[in-house]
Design a protein around this motif. Structure first.
Motif, PDB file in Angstrom:
ATOM      1  N   ASP A  72       0.851  -1.187   0.000  1.00 42.69           N
ATOM      2  CA  ASP A  72       0.000   0.000   0.000  1.00 42.69           C
ATOM      3  C   ASP A  72       0.886   1.236   0.000  1.00 42.69           C
ATOM      4  OD1 ASP A  72      -1.933   1.939   0.211  1.00 42.69           O
ATOM      5  OD2 ASP A  72      -2.479   1.466   2.270  1.00 42.69           O
ATOM      6  N   LEU A  73       1.045   1.820  -1.151  1.00 47.57           N
ATOM      7  CA  LEU A  73       1.921   2.972  -1.319  1.00 47.57           C
ATOM      8  C   LEU A  73       1.157   4.296  -1.279  1.00 47.57           C
ATOM      9  CD1 LEU A  73       4.212   1.545  -4.141  1.00 47.57           C
ATOM     10  CD2 LEU A  73       4.610   1.543  -1.673  1.00 47.57           C
ATOM     11  N   THR A  74      -0.080   4.263  -0.801  1.00 46.16           N
ATOM     12  CA  THR A  74      -0.922   5.455  -0.779  1.00 46.16           C
ATOM     13  C   THR A  74      -0.281   6.597  -0.004  1.00 46.16           C
ATOM     14  OG1 THR A  74      -2.872   4.048  -0.918  1.00 46.16           O
ATOM     15  CG2 THR A  74      -3.219   6.323  -0.234  1.00 46.16           C
ATOM     16  N   HIS A  75       0.240   6.319   1.172  1.00 47.70           N
ATOM     17  CA  HIS A  75       0.816   7.376   2.006  1.00 47.70           C
ATOM     18  C   HIS A  75       2.050   7.989   1.345  1.00 47.70           C
ATOM     19  CE1 HIS A  75      -1.922   6.459   5.247  1.00 47.70           C
ATOM     20  NE2 HIS A  75      -1.584   5.189   5.179  1.00 47.70           N
ATOM     21  N   ILE A  76       2.831   7.154   0.701  1.00 44.71           N
ATOM     22  CA  ILE A  76       4.010   7.660  -0.002  1.00 44.71           C
ATOM     23  C   ILE A  76       3.583   8.501  -1.196  1.00 44.71           C
ATOM     24  CG2 ILE A  76       6.030   6.981  -1.376  1.00 44.71           C
ATOM     25  CD1 ILE A  76       6.335   4.590   0.537  1.00 44.71           C
ATOM     26  N   ALA A  77       2.565   8.063  -1.914  1.00 44.00           N
ATOM     27  CA  ALA A  77       2.072   8.821  -3.067  1.00 44.00           C
ATOM     28  C   ALA A  77       1.538  10.184  -2.644  1.00 44.00           C
ATOM     29  CB  ALA A  77       0.991   8.027  -3.797  1.00 44.00           C
ATOM     30  N   VAL A  78       0.821  10.230  -1.527  1.00 49.40           N
ATOM     31  CA  VAL A  78       0.292  11.506  -1.025  1.00 49.40           C
ATOM     32  C   VAL A  78       1.442  12.440  -0.660  1.00 49.40           C
ATOM     33  CG1 VAL A  78      -0.977  12.586   0.885  1.00 49.40           C
ATOM     34  CG2 VAL A  78      -1.920  10.582  -0.270  1.00 49.40           C
ATOM     35  N   LEU A  79       2.432  11.911   0.044  1.00 52.74           N
ATOM     36  CA  LEU A  79       3.584  12.720   0.431  1.00 52.74           C
ATOM     37  C   LEU A  79       4.302  13.282  -0.792  1.00 52.74           C
ATOM     38  CD1 LEU A  79       5.541  13.707   2.695  1.00 52.74           C
ATOM     39  CD2 LEU A  79       6.853  11.623   2.237  1.00 52.74           C
ATOM     40  N   LEU A  80       4.533  12.444  -1.793  1.00 45.75           N
ATOM     41  CA  LEU A  80       5.226  12.902  -2.992  1.00 45.75           C
ATOM     42  C   LEU A  80       4.393  13.922  -3.767  1.00 45.75           C
ATOM     43  CD1 LEU A  80       6.878   9.579  -4.196  1.00 45.75           C
ATOM     44  CD2 LEU A  80       7.944  11.501  -2.994  1.00 45.75           C
ATOM     45  N   THR A  81       3.085  13.775  -3.776  1.00 41.71           N
ATOM     46  CA  THR A  81       2.217  14.763  -4.420  1.00 41.71           C
ATOM     47  C   THR A  81       2.309  16.104  -3.702  1.00 41.71           C
ATOM     48  OG1 THR A  81       0.690  13.055  -5.196  1.00 41.71           O
ATOM     49  CG2 THR A  81      -0.173  15.308  -5.042  1.00 41.71           C
ATOM     50  N   GLN A  82       2.301  16.072  -2.372  1.00 38.72           N
ATOM     51  CA  GLN A  82       2.412  17.313  -1.603  1.00 38.72           C
ATOM     52  C   GLN A  82       3.740  18.008  -1.886  1.00 38.72           C
ATOM     53  OE1 GLN A  82       1.775  15.540   2.246  1.00 38.72           O
ATOM     54  NE2 GLN A  82      -0.402  16.054   2.265  1.00 38.72           N
ATOM     55  N   TRP A  83       4.812  17.250  -1.949  1.00 45.41           N
ATOM     56  CA  TRP A  83       6.121  17.847  -2.218  1.00 45.41           C
ATOM     57  C   TRP A  83       6.244  18.307  -3.659  1.00 45.41           C
ATOM     58  CZ3 TRP A  83       9.435  20.065   0.784  1.00 45.41           C
ATOM     59  CH2 TRP A  83       9.423  19.757   2.137  1.00 45.41           C
ATOM     60  N   ARG A  84       5.579  17.615  -4.590  1.00 40.76           N
ATOM     61  CA  ARG A  84       5.573  18.091  -5.982  1.00 40.76           C
ATOM     62  C   ARG A  84       4.893  19.446  -6.050  1.00 40.76           C
ATOM     63  NH1 ARG A  84       2.199  14.586  -9.177  1.00 40.76           N
ATOM     64  NH2 ARG A  84       0.567  16.011  -8.533  1.00 40.76           N
ATOM     65  N   ASN A  85       3.791  19.604  -5.329  1.00 39.11           N
ATOM     66  CA  ASN A  85       3.100  20.894  -5.282  1.00 39.11           C
ATOM     67  C   ASN A  85       3.992  21.975  -4.688  1.00 39.11           C
ATOM     68  OD1 ASN A  85       0.871  19.609  -6.368  1.00 39.11           O
ATOM     69  ND2 ASN A  85      -0.151  19.345  -4.400  1.00 39.11           N
ATOM     70  N   THR A  86       4.738  21.632  -3.641  1.00 40.47           N
ATOM     71  CA  THR A  86       5.672  22.586  -3.040  1.00 40.47           C
ATOM     72  C   THR A  86       6.748  22.983  -4.042  1.00 40.47           C
ATOM     73  OG1 THR A  86       5.285  21.664  -0.842  1.00 40.47           O
ATOM     74  CG2 THR A  86       7.313  22.927  -1.141  1.00 40.47           C
ATOM     75  N   ALA A  87       7.266  22.017  -4.794  1.00 40.21           N
ATOM     76  CA  ALA A  87       8.291  22.307  -5.804  1.00 40.21           C
ATOM     77  C   ALA A  87       7.732  23.219  -6.895  1.00 40.21           C
ATOM     78  CB  ALA A  87       8.809  21.007  -6.407  1.00 40.21           C
ATOM     79  N   GLU A  88       6.476  23.023  -7.273  1.00 39.89           N
ATOM     80  CA  GLU A  88       5.860  23.878  -8.284  1.00 39.89           C
ATOM     81  C   GLU A  88       5.768  25.319  -7.806  1.00 39.89           C
ATOM     82  OE1 GLU A  88       2.163  21.971  -9.259  1.00 39.89           O
ATOM     83  OE2 GLU A  88       3.164  20.400 -10.414  1.00 39.89           O
TER      84      GLU A  88
END
Length: 71
Positions: free
Chosen positions: A28-44
């Motif tokens: 279950d990689l859901t938590h990792i996917a959420v974290l990476l999405t949040q950081w992608r938004n921060t990078a944007e």
């Protein structure tokens, strides 16, 4: 080109390690996917100087009355 400041990269890596170790199994990689999405938004935000300036400013003025959230 790296858009995240060094201290943010350090925080991202620390959070990624924590999430991976906190019982998140490889099934279950859901938590990792959420974290990476949040950081992608921060990078944007960091990649767009106008947006970074806007987000970094303190809000000013009165935003009016708050309405109750009806969920």
């Amino acid at each position: 080109m790296a858009v995240l400041p060094d201290e943010d990269v350090d925080q991202l890596l620390a959070e990624l390690i924590t999430v991976a170790q906190d019982g998140t199994s490889l099934e279950d990689l859901t938590h990792i996917a959420v974290l990476l999405t949040q950081w992608r938004n921060t990078a944007e935000v960091h990649a767009d100087p106008v947006l970074l300036d806007h987000v970094g400013r303190a809000p000013s003025g009165d935003f009016g009355p708050a309405s109750p959230h009806l969920g």
